[in-house]
Design a protein around this motif. Structure first.
Motif, PDB file in Angstrom:
ATOM      1  N   VAL A 145       0.807  -0.881   0.009  1.00  0.00           N
ATOM      2  CA  VAL A 145       0.019  -0.038   0.001  1.00  0.00           C
ATOM      3  C   VAL A 145       0.786   1.031  -0.102  1.00  0.00           C
TER       4      VAL A 145
ATOM      5  N   ARG B 198      -6.087   0.684   8.341  1.00  0.00           N
ATOM      6  CA  ARG B 198      -6.294   1.692   7.202  1.00  0.00           C
ATOM      7  C   ARG B 198      -6.791   1.052   5.797  1.00  0.00           C
ATOM      8  N   THR B 199      -6.455  -0.189   5.421  1.00  0.00           N
ATOM      9  CA  THR B 199      -6.437  -0.870   4.417  1.00  0.00           C
ATOM     10  C   THR B 199      -7.793  -1.675   4.268  1.00  0.00           C
TER      11      THR B 199
ATOM     12  N   VAL C 242      -7.160  -8.856  -0.988  1.00  0.00           N
ATOM     13  CA  VAL C 242      -6.471  -8.861   0.104  1.00  0.00           C
ATOM     14  C   VAL C 242      -6.630 -10.117   0.953  1.00  0.00           C
TER      15      VAL C 242
ATOM     16  N   LEU D  42      -6.411  -1.284  -2.754  1.00  0.00           N
ATOM     17  CA  LEU D  42      -6.560  -2.126  -1.714  1.00  0.00           C
ATOM     18  C   LEU D  42      -6.990  -1.205  -0.389  1.00  0.00           C
ATOM     19  N   VAL D  43      -7.429  -0.100  -0.901  1.00  0.00           N
ATOM     20  CA  VAL D  43      -7.702   0.816   0.440  1.00  0.00           C
ATOM     21  C   VAL D  43      -9.135   1.424   0.310  1.00  0.00           C
ATOM     22  N   HIS D  44      -9.659   1.776  -1.214  1.00  0.00           N
ATOM     23  CA  HIS D  44     -10.696   2.535  -1.067  1.00  0.00           C
ATOM     24  C   HIS D  44     -11.899   1.368  -1.755  1.00  0.00           C
TER      25      HIS D  44
ATOM     26  N   ASN E 121     -11.997  -0.657  -5.321  1.00  0.00           N
ATOM     27  CA  ASN E 121     -11.957  -2.112  -5.159  1.00  0.00           C
ATOM     28  C   ASN E 121     -12.768  -3.099  -5.773  1.00  0.00           C
TER      29      ASN E 121
ATOM     30  N   ALA F 280      -1.845   5.989  -1.505  1.00  0.00           N
ATOM     31  CA  ALA F 280      -3.135   5.268  -1.577  1.00  0.00           C
ATOM     32  C   ALA F 280      -4.348   5.958  -0.792  1.00  0.00           C
ATOM     33  N   PHE F 281      -3.941   6.769   0.161  1.00  0.00           N
ATOM     34  CA  PHE F 281      -4.975   7.489   1.129  1.00  0.00           C
ATOM     35  C   PHE F 281      -5.496   8.660   0.539  1.00  0.00           C
TER      36      PHE F 281
ATOM     37  N   ASN G 259      -4.850   3.176  -4.814  1.00  0.00           N
ATOM     38  CA  ASN G 259      -6.150   2.914  -3.804  1.00  0.00           C
ATOM     39  C   ASN G 259      -6.847   1.776  -3.806  1.00  0.00           C
TER      40      ASN G 259
END
Ligand SMILES: Cc1cc2nc3c(=O)[nH]c(=O)nc-3n(C[C@H](O)[C@H](O)[C@H](O)COP(=O)(O)OP(=O)(O)OC[C@H]3O[C@@H](n4cnc5c(N)ncnc54)[C@H](O)[C@@H]3O)c2cc1C
Length: 552
Positions: free
Chosen positions: A258, A493-494, A336, A297-299, A303, A262-263, A295
């Motif tokens: 990540v 956070r992910t 994930v 794997l974060v958003h 995803n 990403a954020f 992002n």
């Protein structure tokens, strides 16, 4: 340190004396043996298998191959090894990778440092002498200043405790303990339990050989095509031309999945994402997908488009709509859980001799002498294959009875989940190092590279200790707590904790639900900064001279 001949251990009545014991002779252990010898330490390797190779010795199931491209899934540190070895395929098969490990061991003359067919059963830190006493299942006793656990993040197979499994009278296999001799499934009715990375690789191959294949699936997994193919001269030239920049990118690489961007990254329009995934699907491989957008794997919205895309591909490939639906992952994000990379996996379900059983609708009730009984049906079988994965990351470490200061066990120290500093060291267990341990990138990304980095870090640390005549190193309890908190915060956070994956240990009954790998970027930078800051968070102890080793 440095007793006797560099790299060579000595033996006396009390057992074997050396500076370092390396447990495991996979890619991590082999490199550790080489580096420790190179810096002049007397080192001894212990390996449970009769040969080198680790993962690639044990996992001989049909279809086993790497899913990081072979040109990269190799030691990066040695120009000689790179020059002398030529990979044949974009993704090498198990046998070729095992041969590469054998080639490296021979070329580096490592075999004579390794005791094979021997399992380390226990390791106890003797405080007065600041030495580890390592005991094996063959009754050997080794005394060493340092222990390097290169025991592998995926080396303890997991076999679920299904009622009646011991009664099965047919052939029974685990993908991670596949026999040396070829297994002939021709004309047989075969059942396979598990559809993770190993199952996804084995199923198409077994389907081609067997009369009938019944796939017992609990959780459908995301899988992308490998498009494996022979490597051409042009591929090799391209790799060689880009080698310098690859090596310097490794040098600067921070591992992790990540990136910091990403954020804050924007959500790209759906059609832009879709077009990118189409291109990646045509190219094959998992790396592109996992980095398609910073992002991904974060958003959740980004995803979900990728998850939809893969489900669409499954529907397009699998002719029977109910089977396609059962194979379609839902309820957890894309990428994930370990992303599978396959050859003809989904297409295999169009074969008339393959049947998919959805264990969510009809769980297995029992295994009998010649069958598997689900809640709804009875399947007569000649052979049963467990593709049920591993007690990952901590399994092999906790299988050894490790006792640190005041006899405290690692098992107790980790009863609520693994605690480490940098995934390399554990408070209360001086001079014990874990290669790709929990709290490091460990099983994420290119694991050979992860192993190399840890070994180099340890070599630098032991050189520092020798230069300053330091007998022990161990992390501060506070530093370890802070690191553990950071590892968890990054994961939280992910989207990673949103899937019940083996990264969280949920496949093993009773294992604490803790996200084990470190998935943020910045790992290598952090490790470097800690060293530059005088090994911040570590405590060094004693002097080897005070322990009576002056002059050695
Ligand atoms: C089927 C499969 C495919 C994979 N594909 C990829 C890939 O494409 N890319 C990637 O990056 N990673 C992949 N991996 C992860 C793989 O495990 C690592 O890439 C790498 O091979 C790990 O090397 P290692 O030396 O850390 O551990 P291992 O290769 O697991 O070696 C550990 C060794 O320690 C020995 N050992 C353990 N406990 C003891 C003990 N108590 N006493 C003595 N010996 C002991 C074991 O017998 C084993 O030989 C894959 C894993 C599997 C199972």
């Amino acid at each position: 340190m440095g007793a006797s001949v560099p790299g060579r251990a000595s033996t006396n009545e009390a057992g074997i004396e050396c500076d370092v014991v390396v447990v495991g002779a996979g890619f991590g252990g082999l490199y550790a043996l080489h580096r420790m010898r190179e810096i002049g330490l007397a080192v001894r390797g212990i390996e449970a298998a009769p040969d080198v190779g680790g993962t690639w010795y044990w996992n001989r199931y049909p279809g086993a191959r790497c899913d990081v491209p072979s040109l990269f899934y190799s030691y990066s540190w040695s120009p000689e090894l790179r020059r002398e070895w030529r990979w044949t395929n974009r993704y090498a098969g198990q046998e070729e990778i095992l041969n590469y490990a054998r080639f490296a061991a021979d070329r580096l003359d490592l075999r004579r440092l390794i005791q094979f067919d021997t399992r380390v059963a226990g390791a106890t830190f003797d405080e007065p002498t600041a030495r580890w006493v390592v005991e094996t299942d063959r009754g050997d006793r080794l005394r060493a200043r340092f222990v390097i656990m290169a025991t592998g993040g995926l080396s303890v197979p997991n076999t679920p405790d299904i009622p009646g499994v011991a009664d099965f009278a047919g052939e029974i296999y685990h993908t991670a303990r596949w026999p040396q001799e070829p297994v002939d499934f021709e004309g047989k009715r075969v059942g396979i339990i598990g559809t993770g990375s190993s199952g996804v690789q084995a199923i198409p191959m077994i389907a081609k050989a067997a009369r009938q294949l019944v796939v017992f699936q609990r959780t459908p997994n995301f899988s992308v095509p490998a498009h494996n193919r022979p490597l051409t001269d042009e591929d090799h030239r391209g790799f060689d031309d880009g080698l310098d920049s690859y090596l310097s990118s490794l040098e600067q690489s921070d591992f992790g999945r990540v990136p910091p961007t990403a954020f804050t990254a924007e959500v790209p329009p759906r059609d832009v994402q879709w077009a990118r995934y189409e291109q990646l699907w045509r190219e094959g491989g998992s790396g592109g997908f996992l980095k398609a957008f910073p992002n991904i794997l974060v958003h959740p919205d980004v995803n979900e488009v990728c998850a939809d895309f893969v489900r669409q591909k499954i529907r397009e490939t699998v002719k029977d709509p109910k089977t396609a639906e059962t194979l379609s992952p839902s309820g957890y994000p894309f990428g994930v859980k370990r992303l599978c990379v396959d050859t003809d996996y989904f297409d295999t379900y169009n074969r008339p001799n393959v049947e998919l059983v959805n264990l969510r609708e009809e769980p297995i009730e029992k295994i009998t002498a010649n069958a598997v009984d689900t809640a709804a049906r009875h399947f007569d079988l000649d052979a049963l294959v467990f593709a049920t994965g591993f007690d990952a990351v901590t399994g092999a470490l906790l299988a050894v009875d490790i006792r640190g200061r005041e006899g405290a066990t690692l098992k107790d120290a980790w009863s609520e989940g693994p605690r480490t500093y940098l995934g390399l060291t554990v408070a209360g267990f001086p001079n014990l190092f874990t290669i790709t341990g929990p709290g490091s990138p460990s099983v994420i990304g290119n694991v050979i590279t992860n192993c190399e980095y840890h070994v180099d870090w340890i070599a630098e640390c032991l050189t520092h200790m020798r230069r300053h005549d330091l007998a022990t190193i161990e992390p501060d309890g506070e530093a370890q707590i802070a690191w553990g908190r950071h590892v968890a915060e990054v994961a939280d956070r992910t989207l990673f904790p949103k899937a019940n994956s083996w990264y969280l240990g949920v496949n093993i009954p009773g294992k604490p639900r803790v996200f084990m790998p470190y998935i943020g970027e910045g790992y290598r930078t952090t490790c470097k900064e800690i060293v530059a800051d005088g090994y911040r968070g570590f405590r060094f102890g004693g002097s080897t001279r005070a322990l009576g080793e002056a002059g050695k």
